[in-house]
Scaffold this motif. Structure first.
Motif, PDB file in Angstrom:
ATOM      1  N   SER A   1     -16.401  40.180  -6.267  1.00  0.00           N
ATOM      2  CA  SER A   1     -15.608  40.736  -5.183  1.00  0.00           C
ATOM      3  C   SER A   1     -14.663  39.679  -4.629  1.00  0.00           C
ATOM      4  O   SER A   1     -15.094  38.550  -4.371  1.00  0.00           O
ATOM      5  CB  SER A   1     -16.515  41.246  -4.062  1.00  0.00           C
ATOM      6  OG  SER A   1     -17.374  42.263  -4.537  1.00  0.00           O
TER       7      SER A   1
ATOM      8  N   ARG B   1     -11.131  39.024 -10.672  1.00  0.00           N
ATOM      9  CA  ARG B   1     -11.101  39.942 -11.817  1.00  0.00           C
ATOM     10  C   ARG B   1     -11.706  39.294 -13.063  1.00  0.00           C
ATOM     11  O   ARG B   1     -12.487  39.922 -13.791  1.00  0.00           O
ATOM     12  CB  ARG B   1      -9.662  40.378 -12.112  1.00  0.00           C
ATOM     13  CG  ARG B   1      -9.084  41.361 -11.108  1.00  0.00           C
ATOM     14  CD  ARG B   1      -7.812  42.010 -11.650  1.00  0.00           C
ATOM     15  NE  ARG B   1      -6.789  41.029 -11.987  1.00  0.00           N
ATOM     16  CZ  ARG B   1      -5.880  40.584 -11.143  1.00  0.00           C
ATOM     17  NH1 ARG B   1      -5.867  41.031  -9.891  1.00  0.00           N
ATOM     18  NH2 ARG B   1      -4.964  39.705 -11.524  1.00  0.00           N
ATOM     19  N   GLU B   2     -11.350  38.044 -13.320  1.00  0.00           N
ATOM     20  CA  GLU B   2     -11.850  37.358 -14.506  1.00  0.00           C
ATOM     21  C   GLU B   2     -13.370  37.209 -14.488  1.00  0.00           C
ATOM     22  O   GLU B   2     -14.027  37.252 -15.531  1.00  0.00           O
ATOM     23  CB  GLU B   2     -11.205  35.973 -14.618  1.00  0.00           C
ATOM     24  CG  GLU B   2      -9.742  35.985 -14.980  1.00  0.00           C
ATOM     25  CD  GLU B   2      -9.494  36.393 -16.419  1.00  0.00           C
ATOM     26  OE1 GLU B   2     -10.200  35.872 -17.313  1.00  0.00           O
ATOM     27  OE2 GLU B   2      -8.602  37.235 -16.650  1.00  0.00           O
TER      28      GLU B   2
ATOM     29  N   SER C   1     -15.417  39.121 -12.533  1.00  0.00           N
ATOM     30  CA  SER C   1     -16.040  40.385 -12.114  1.00  0.00           C
ATOM     31  C   SER C   1     -16.823  40.215 -10.820  1.00  0.00           C
ATOM     32  O   SER C   1     -17.987  40.625 -10.701  1.00  0.00           O
ATOM     33  CB  SER C   1     -16.960  40.926 -13.222  1.00  0.00           C
ATOM     34  OG  SER C   1     -16.228  41.173 -14.398  1.00  0.00           O
TER      35      SER C   1
ATOM     36  N   ARG D   1      -7.401  36.705  -6.364  1.00  0.00           N
ATOM     37  CA  ARG D   1      -7.573  38.046  -6.932  1.00  0.00           C
ATOM     38  C   ARG D   1      -7.749  37.976  -8.446  1.00  0.00           C
ATOM     39  O   ARG D   1      -8.584  38.688  -9.030  1.00  0.00           O
ATOM     40  CB  ARG D   1      -6.372  38.924  -6.568  1.00  0.00           C
ATOM     41  CG  ARG D   1      -6.333  39.348  -5.111  1.00  0.00           C
ATOM     42  CD  ARG D   1      -5.328  40.468  -4.885  1.00  0.00           C
ATOM     43  NE  ARG D   1      -3.952  40.022  -5.055  1.00  0.00           N
ATOM     44  CZ  ARG D   1      -3.174  39.617  -4.065  1.00  0.00           C
ATOM     45  NH1 ARG D   1      -3.641  39.603  -2.812  1.00  0.00           N
ATOM     46  NH2 ARG D   1      -1.923  39.246  -4.290  1.00  0.00           N
ATOM     47  N   TRP D   2      -6.968  37.099  -9.100  1.00  0.00           N
ATOM     48  CA  TRP D   2      -7.111  36.922 -10.546  1.00  0.00           C
ATOM     49  C   TRP D   2      -8.490  36.364 -10.892  1.00  0.00           C
ATOM     50  O   TRP D   2      -9.155  36.834 -11.827  1.00  0.00           O
ATOM     51  CB  TRP D   2      -6.015  35.969 -11.046  1.00  0.00           C
ATOM     52  CG  TRP D   2      -6.178  35.553 -12.469  1.00  0.00           C
ATOM     53  CD1 TRP D   2      -5.809  36.241 -13.591  1.00  0.00           C
ATOM     54  CD2 TRP D   2      -6.774  34.322 -12.947  1.00  0.00           C
ATOM     55  NE1 TRP D   2      -6.125  35.525 -14.721  1.00  0.00           N
ATOM     56  CE2 TRP D   2      -6.710  34.354 -14.352  1.00  0.00           C
ATOM     57  CE3 TRP D   2      -7.328  33.217 -12.308  1.00  0.00           C
ATOM     58  CZ2 TRP D   2      -7.197  33.306 -15.143  1.00  0.00           C
ATOM     59  CZ3 TRP D   2      -7.824  32.181 -13.084  1.00  0.00           C
ATOM     60  CH2 TRP D   2      -7.755  32.227 -14.484  1.00  0.00           C
TER      61      TRP D   2
END
Length: 298
Positions: free
Chosen positions: A292, A287-288, A290, A283-284
């Motif tokens: 899915s 996010r880093e 951008s 998940r990290w």
């Protein structure tokens, strides 16, 4: 007696029944298809009931096999939950293998932030060009460069990267158009999927017969370019740190055709998706970058 059967037999059974294929189960478990078939024959003999039947070119669990699969699946899930519950250190440890340049250029500089945001987490990182085989439960996941290999592995693409010529600022002042590169040493990364002939072709030119310098790692090519050895054709993602501090620039940004491709993937065996450290890291990572997050970890 069923109680005398090894746990490994039920692990093989679960993979074969879930995948409806001895071959795919073998790929997932890093066994041969014949070893899976032999193990299932012994299990059926011990239990005294057929667990699989032929369906076309594949297999399917019998009624008894479906019933056993339901219980075995729940048993393994409960076992994993129990192990995570009693092993505090184990449940907080992420065991990661990674492509060397991604590890050195992108991941390692961000690990301090990851650990700060997730207190109690531990990371064991190994880097190498060989893919993790997941045969001895040594790693939870692998960040690979190039097409993922290995049957049965789950994957999360890590987004599109931009590949463009990069060099030190003083050299960049002499490069105003693609053909100017013919007057400068070119640095080739031998393990890259995208090489100079691809870039020159995209820009309507014929590449030189050979590059002046050749390295087997992107991080070496980037270091060489930053130190003034020549022009490297590399991913701006891997060069992000050097570009931010001004050691590398893209002299032809907006004046040439860049190449865009998905170069890296996070891959992991189905057995790892239950581990909370991998869920947190994926998940990290999403996010880093951008991108899915993998639906396999939800």
């Amino acid at each position: 007696m069923a109680s005398d059967l090894p746990l490994s037999a039920f692990r093989i059974f679960e993979a074969a029944a879930r995948r409806r294929s001895f071959k795919e189960a073998a790929g997932e478990l890093n066994l041969s298809a014949s070893a899976v078939s032999h193990a299932m024959s012994k299990l059926e003999e011990s239990l005294g009931v057929p667990l699989f039947e032929r369906v076309g070119q594949g297999i399917a669990p019998t009624t008894a096999g479906e019933a056993l699969l339901d219980h075995v699946s729940r048993a393994f899930a409960e076992l994993h939950r129990g192990l995570d519950m009693i092993s505090t250190r184990g449940s907080q440890l992420l065991r990661l293998h990674c492509a060397p340049s991604f590890a050195a250029q992108w991941l390692t500089p961000r690990l301090a932030g990851f650990l700060r945001d997730h207190p109690g987490m531990e990371v064991r990182l190994a880097a190498g060009m060989d893919y993790a085989r997941f045969t001895n439960d040594e790693f939870d996941a692998d960040i690979v460069y190039g097409p993922p290999r290995g049957e049965g592995l789950l994957r999360m693409p890590l987004g599109v990267e931009t590949v463009t010529p990069l060099c030190d600022p003083s050299r960049a002042e002499q490069i105003k158009k693609p053909s100017d590169l013919f007057r400068h040493p070119l640095i080739q990364s031998d393990t890259k999927l995208v090489r100079w002939p691809h870039w020159f072709d995209k820009n309507g030119l014929t590449a030189p017969a050979s590059a002046a310098l050749r390295f087997d790692r992107s991080f070496l090519a980037l270091t060489g370019a930053a130190d003034g050895l020549g022009v490297a054709l590399e991913s701006t993602r891997l060069a992000e740190r050097e570009m931010t501090i001004g050691r590398l620039v893209a002299p032809l940004a907006g004046r040439s055709v860049d190449i865009h491709y998905t170069g890296h993937h996070l891959v992991f065996p189905p057995s790892s998706r239950r581990r909370e450290p991998l869920r947190i890291f994926a998940r990290w990572l999403a996010r880093e970058l951008s991108v899915s997050p993998s639906s396999e970890l939800e």
